[in-house]
Write an enzyme that holds these catalytic residues in place. Structure first.
Site, mmCIF file in Angstrom:
data_model
loop_
_atom_site.group_PDB
_atom_site.id
_atom_site.type_symbol
_atom_site.label_atom_id
_atom_site.label_comp_id
_atom_site.label_asym_id
_atom_site.label_seq_id
_atom_site.Cartn_x
_atom_site.Cartn_y
_atom_site.Cartn_z
ATOM 1 N N ALA A 120 0.812 -1.120 -0.044
ATOM 2 C CA ALA A 120 0.112 0.152 -0.004
ATOM 3 C C ALA A 120 0.843 1.213 0.167
ATOM 4 C CB ALA A 120 -0.889 0.131 1.259
ATOM 5 N N HIS A 121 1.720 1.410 -0.923
ATOM 6 C CA HIS A 121 2.869 2.278 -1.008
ATOM 7 C C HIS A 121 2.743 3.195 -2.384
ATOM 8 C CE1 HIS A 121 4.818 2.317 2.966
ATOM 9 N NE2 HIS A 121 4.522 1.102 2.774
ATOM 10 N N HIS A 196 7.297 -6.897 8.775
ATOM 11 C CA HIS A 196 6.272 -7.974 8.641
ATOM 12 C C HIS A 196 6.487 -9.278 7.769
ATOM 13 C CE1 HIS A 196 5.707 -5.573 5.165
ATOM 14 N NE2 HIS A 196 5.086 -4.458 5.857
ATOM 15 N N ASN A 199 4.883 -10.824 4.706
ATOM 16 C CA ASN A 199 4.054 -9.965 3.907
ATOM 17 C C ASN A 199 5.115 -9.227 2.995
ATOM 18 O OD1 ASN A 199 2.380 -10.096 6.837
ATOM 19 N ND2 ASN A 199 1.411 -10.729 4.794
ATOM 20 N N GLY A 229 -4.932 -12.323 12.181
ATOM 21 C CA GLY A 229 -5.873 -13.133 11.608
ATOM 22 C C GLY A 229 -5.958 -13.034 10.073
ATOM 23 N N ASP A 254 1.355 -2.424 12.565
ATOM 24 C CA ASP A 254 1.192 -2.070 11.248
ATOM 25 C C ASP A 254 -0.058 -1.419 11.080
ATOM 26 O OD1 ASP A 254 2.156 -1.268 8.764
ATOM 27 O OD2 ASP A 254 1.593 -3.267 7.920
#
Length: 367
Positions: A120-121, A196, A199, A229, A254
């Site tokens: 999401a950048h 993270h 991911n 989750g 995050d």
């Protein structure tokens, strides 16, 4: 406690500190039937309460308070990819709040990340990790930069890792398309955190193990995990704990603006995000865009759903990130001389009280 769980114990506090013995005429708070654990330490957090750490001063305080009432007593503010001039200005604001004790430092996530794993950048704002540009952000933070996430395989990546290590700033491998061999090189150059883990990086393959294998196998690396989750399958979480060991895991949120609020439309940097049923995704493309997690929820899930030992969860939420930040002499465990940062949980692991530096932020529930 660092030695394990203590049944029927007492924690003595005086002023802002934990002491070895209760002061004379001390107030006694009976929390029988509850868990008392160290305040949570979050090293990767973009905001909450409808506000972000990329916003003005009022927004930053709102985000800090949102996570504080959920047990995070030590918080590193994370920025998101933007123009360098914008990041430099924000670093100045966040460094002031760090100097006065409201934050524990600044984490720059982007713009030095791979367009292949941008998450999401904003792709048009990404750039290679030129050491001169990285140094510009470090200088703008006035000694309060704690971590920079890099795609270390990009031009300038390894030199930037060396630069960060030389300045006492954590170099984190993340949003990367690196191979296993390139990641090993980054660790040898001084990278010590996996942003993270799992991911925004290549999957673990049997012929191309990629960065995941390199980051898990090296004892010098702390691996961040988002235990909401959504970001991780329980088997991936178990793999990380089993292979890295409980001493090398740091739970992070995050979190983005929606943490502590709920569903709706939000902005993450220049990108619009839709939050539905607690999951944040970019409006354009549907990519997961941070989380709406708070650390008390991460704690409860880890114990009640993932069935991790309480001691391992406390380490991942408190002791390990505190040690990573070099703050383990002040926070991260219940020991005499450390800050009176406490979280009170009931028998079901629901939050009932938060104390930061001797002052109740939530509670006290019992007196």
């Amino acid at each position: 406690m660092p030695t394990g769980t203590v049944e029927g114990g007492r924690v003595a506090l005086e002023g802002r500190r934990i002491t070895g013995a209760a002061p004379e005429h001390a107030q006694v708070i009976d929390v029988s039937g509850h868990w008392l654990v160290p305040g949570f330490v979050d090293i990767h957090n973009h905001g909450g309460g409808g506000a972000s750490f990329s916003g003005p001063l009022d927004d930053v305080f709102k985000a800090i308070h949102t996570h504080r009432v959920h047990g995070t007593t030590t918080l590193v503010a994370s920025t998101v990819t933007d123009d360098m001039d914008v990041l430099v200005r924000q670093a100045g604001l966040l460094s002031e709040l760090t100097e006065q004790g409201d934050l524990a430092g600044i984490h720059f996530e982007g713009p030095f990340i791979s367009p292949c794993r941008k998450g999401a950048h904003s792709e048009e704002l990404l750039r290679h990790p030129d050491p001169a540009e990285v140094r510009k952000l470090i200088d703008a933070a006035r000694g309060q930069a704690r971590m920079v996430t890099l795609a270390t395989e990009l031009p300038g990546g390894l030199d930037s890792v060396r630069l960060l290590a030389a300045h006492g700033v954590i170099a984190a491998v993340g949003h990367t398309d690196a191979t296993y061999e390139q990641t090993v090189q980054a660790i040898e150059a001084g990278a010590t955190v996996a942003t993270h883990l799992f991911n925004a990086m290549p999957v673990l393959g049997h012929r191309s193990p990629g960065p995941i294998a390199a980051l898990l196998e090296d004892e010098r690396v702390t691996v961040e995990l988002i235990n909401d989750g959504t970001h991780l399958h329980p088997a991936a979480l178990e793999l990380a704990f089993r292979h890295a060991g409980a001493g090398r895991v740091a739970f992070i949120t995050d979190a983005m603006d929606a943490a502590g609020i709920g569903d709706g439309r939000y902005m993450l940097g220049p990108l619009e995000v839709e939050v539905s049923e607690g999951v944040a995704r970019l409006v354009e493309g549907g990519t997961i865009a941070g989380s709406t997690l708070t650390q008390d929820r991460a704690f409860k899930r880890a114990v009640t759903i993932d069935r991790l030992p309480v001691e391992d969860v406390v380490a991942a939420l408190s002791a390990n990130p505190a040690r990573l930040l070099g703050l383990h002499d002040r926070v991260g465990s219940l020991e005499p001389g450390k800050d009176a940062d406490l979280v009170l949980l009931d028998a079901d692991f629901d939050l009932k009280g938060v104390m930061r530096k001797g002052d109740w932020v939530v509670g006290p529930p019992l007196a």
